[in-house]
Design a protein around this motif. Structure first.
Motif, PDB file in Angstrom:
ATOM      1  N   GLU A  65      -1.970   3.254   4.807  1.00 52.25           N
ATOM      2  CA  GLU A  65      -2.038   4.341   3.554  1.00 52.25           C
ATOM      3  C   GLU A  65      -0.603   4.095   3.195  1.00 52.25           C
ATOM      4  OE1 GLU A  65      -4.610   7.698   1.662  1.00 52.25           O
ATOM      5  OE2 GLU A  65      -4.737   7.686   3.928  1.00 52.25           O
ATOM      6  N   GLY A  66      -1.250   4.181   2.119  1.00 47.91           N
ATOM      7  CA  GLY A  66       0.142   4.956   0.987  1.00 47.91           C
ATOM      8  C   GLY A  66      -0.092   5.735   0.074  1.00 47.91           C
ATOM      9  N   PHE A  67       0.784   6.478  -0.276  1.00 50.29           N
ATOM     10  CA  PHE A  67       0.892   7.929  -0.825  1.00 50.29           C
ATOM     11  C   PHE A  67       1.823   8.169  -2.698  1.00 50.29           C
ATOM     12  CE2 PHE A  67      -0.489   8.643   3.736  1.00 50.29           C
ATOM     13  CZ  PHE A  67      -1.582   9.266   3.510  1.00 50.29           C
ATOM     14  N   ASP A  68       1.175   8.837  -3.366  1.00 49.67           N
ATOM     15  CA  ASP A  68       1.281   8.704  -4.312  1.00 49.67           C
ATOM     16  C   ASP A  68       2.459   7.511  -4.668  1.00 49.67           C
ATOM     17  OD1 ASP A  68       1.295  11.023  -4.926  1.00 49.67           O
ATOM     18  OD2 ASP A  68       2.691  11.847  -3.390  1.00 49.67           O
ATOM     19  N   ALA A  69       3.575   7.711  -4.992  1.00 44.56           N
ATOM     20  CA  ALA A  69       5.142   6.590  -5.484  1.00 44.56           C
ATOM     21  C   ALA A  69       5.070   5.882  -4.369  1.00 44.56           C
ATOM     22  CB  ALA A  69       6.496   6.828  -5.752  1.00 44.56           C
ATOM     23  N   CYS A  70       4.217   6.097  -3.309  1.00 39.20           N
ATOM     24  CA  CYS A  70       4.320   4.379  -2.563  1.00 39.20           C
ATOM     25  C   CYS A  70       3.450   3.771  -1.963  1.00 39.20           C
ATOM     26  CB  CYS A  70       4.390   5.292  -0.526  1.00 39.20           C
ATOM     27  SG  CYS A  70       6.690   6.184  -1.085  1.00 39.20           S
ATOM     28  N   GLN A  71       2.830   4.208  -3.302  1.00 37.31           N
ATOM     29  CA  GLN A  71       1.105   3.521  -3.002  1.00 37.31           C
ATOM     30  C   GLN A  71       1.151   2.032  -3.050  1.00 37.31           C
ATOM     31  OE1 GLN A  71      -1.841   5.389  -5.810  1.00 37.31           O
ATOM     32  NE2 GLN A  71      -3.121   6.332  -3.567  1.00 37.31           N
ATOM     33  N   ILE A  72       2.504   1.551  -3.803  1.00 38.15           N
ATOM     34  CA  ILE A  72       2.546   0.217  -4.760  1.00 38.15           C
ATOM     35  C   ILE A  72       3.222  -0.768  -2.658  1.00 38.15           C
ATOM     36  CG2 ILE A  72       3.398   0.722  -6.833  1.00 38.15           C
ATOM     37  CD1 ILE A  72       6.362   0.922  -5.725  1.00 38.15           C
ATOM     38  N   LEU A  73       3.422  -0.282  -1.458  1.00 38.17           N
ATOM     39  CA  LEU A  73       3.691  -0.332  -0.511  1.00 38.17           C
ATOM     40  C   LEU A  73       2.275  -1.338   0.128  1.00 38.17           C
ATOM     41  CD1 LEU A  73       5.918   2.407   0.552  1.00 38.17           C
ATOM     42  CD2 LEU A  73       6.711  -0.189  -0.223  1.00 38.17           C
ATOM     43  N   GLU A  74       1.353  -0.977  -0.126  1.00 35.89           N
ATOM     44  CA  GLU A  74       0.388  -1.440   0.107  1.00 35.89           C
ATOM     45  C   GLU A  74      -0.205  -2.891   0.315  1.00 35.89           C
ATOM     46  OE1 GLU A  74      -3.150   1.405  -0.448  1.00 35.89           O
ATOM     47  OE2 GLU A  74      -2.463   3.146   0.127  1.00 35.89           O
ATOM     48  N   ASN A  75       0.025  -2.813  -0.928  1.00 41.52           N
ATOM     49  CA  ASN A  75      -0.481  -4.801  -1.029  1.00 41.52           C
ATOM     50  C   ASN A  75       1.081  -5.254  -1.721  1.00 41.52           C
ATOM     51  OD1 ASN A  75      -3.091  -4.161  -1.124  1.00 41.52           O
ATOM     52  ND2 ASN A  75      -2.785  -3.546  -3.266  1.00 41.52           N
ATOM     53  N   ASP A  76       2.651  -4.570  -1.018  1.00 41.71           N
ATOM     54  CA  ASP A  76       3.732  -5.454  -1.113  1.00 41.71           C
ATOM     55  C   ASP A  76       3.749  -6.641  -0.032  1.00 41.71           C
ATOM     56  OD1 ASP A  76       6.648  -5.913  -0.485  1.00 41.71           O
ATOM     57  OD2 ASP A  76       5.953  -5.272  -3.219  1.00 41.71           O
ATOM     58  N   LYS A  77       3.719  -7.936  -0.270  1.00 49.23           N
ATOM     59  CA  LYS A  77       3.517  -8.624   0.788  1.00 49.23           C
ATOM     60  C   LYS A  77       5.167  -8.547   1.120  1.00 49.23           C
ATOM     61  CE  LYS A  77       3.258 -13.521   2.139  1.00 49.23           C
ATOM     62  NZ  LYS A  77       3.896 -13.758   2.518  1.00 49.23           N
ATOM     63  N   ALA A  78       6.185  -8.838   0.930  1.00 50.32           N
ATOM     64  CA  ALA A  78       7.466  -9.023   0.811  1.00 50.32           C
ATOM     65  C   ALA A  78       7.755  -7.440   2.185  1.00 50.32           C
ATOM     66  CB  ALA A  78       9.110  -8.821   0.045  1.00 50.32           C
ATOM     67  N   PHE A  79       6.716  -6.601   1.571  1.00 50.95           N
ATOM     68  CA  PHE A  79       7.160  -4.997   2.206  1.00 50.95           C
ATOM     69  C   PHE A  79       6.546  -5.095   3.632  1.00 50.95           C
ATOM     70  CE2 PHE A  79       6.489  -0.866   3.550  1.00 50.95           C
ATOM     71  CZ  PHE A  79       7.359  -0.445   4.334  1.00 50.95           C
ATOM     72  N   LYS A  80       5.976  -6.041   3.755  1.00 49.75           N
ATOM     73  CA  LYS A  80       4.749  -5.890   5.207  1.00 49.75           C
ATOM     74  C   LYS A  80       5.353  -7.204   6.357  1.00 49.75           C
ATOM     75  CE  LYS A  80      -0.501  -4.883   3.079  1.00 49.75           C
ATOM     76  NZ  LYS A  80      -1.123  -5.008   2.619  1.00 49.75           N
TER      77      LYS A  80
END
Length: 204
Positions: A65-80
């Motif tokens: 789970e991502g919270f607040d501004a970090c919610q964009i990390l939930e579906n970020d392929k490069a980060f995963k």
């Protein structure tokens, strides 16, 4: 990677900072912005607020789970991809070889400093290890290479700075994984430079 144009101003510095913090945590297995639960759940905090929860598994790392501004990390392929690739490899790695190389490099630096303080000159016999190669040696300075896996990995440069002999060290670009692992480690980075510039070690 850039989901919404309006988020670009937040997203770019956020990601650059997060990648660095995750790399440092993977080496140290601890960090002020991280909290582990049951040796499986990893929580990352940004500016004192929870940013993202991760599940660290043997084969991969999942974003729970991502919270607040970090919610964009939930579906970020490069980060995963980064989490299940470089981050997981570092997190599971054995640091024995890295620590041995770091101590070896520090010993080389000490040998140079002691020799120069005693003899006031730079000489090839001030180094007692085959892991160091001289590229250049002259009265006013020298350039040496420290090797990892028999390949040049760290440069040591000796030169006059405001009349005093100084030394600085820097990482050399190298495709060897052990070298890249070494020069990217927080221990080497703190030995090599400050937040603003290279560290200078004065020999006199």
């Amino acid at each position: 990677m850039r989901k919404i144009v309006l988020l670009l101003g937040i997203f770019v510095p956020l990601m650059a900072d997060i990648y660095g913090e995750f790399n440092d945590f993977a080496y140290a297995k601890k960090g002020k912005n991280f909290q582990t639960s049951g040796a499986q759940i990893l929580s990352f905090f940004k500016d004192g607020k929870k940013c993202v929860d991760l599940l660290v598994e043997t084969e991969r790392v999942r974003v729970l789970e991502g919270f607040d501004a970090c919610q964009i990390l939930e579906n970020d392929k490069a980060f995963k991809d980064f989490l299940s690739g470089d981050f997981l490899a570092l997190y599971q790695s054995d640091l024995a070889n890295l620590n041995e190389s770091l101590e070896h490099l520090k010993q080389v630096m000490r040998d140079i400093m002691v020799h120069y303080k005693l003899h006031r000159r730079l000489e090839k016999n001030m180094i007692k290890t085959a892991r160091v190669e001289f590229l250049e040696l002259k009265d006013e300075g020298a350039h040496l290479l420290f090797k990892i896996n028999n390949q040049a990995c760290v440069g040591l440069e000796l030169f006059k700075d405001t009349g005093r002999m100084a030394m600085r060290i820097y990482g050399i670009e190298n495709l060897d994984k052990a070298c890249k692992f070494f020069t990217a480690s927080p221990s080497f980075k703190s030995l090599s430079y400050t937040d603003k510039a290279f560290r200078l070690y004065y020999l006199e």
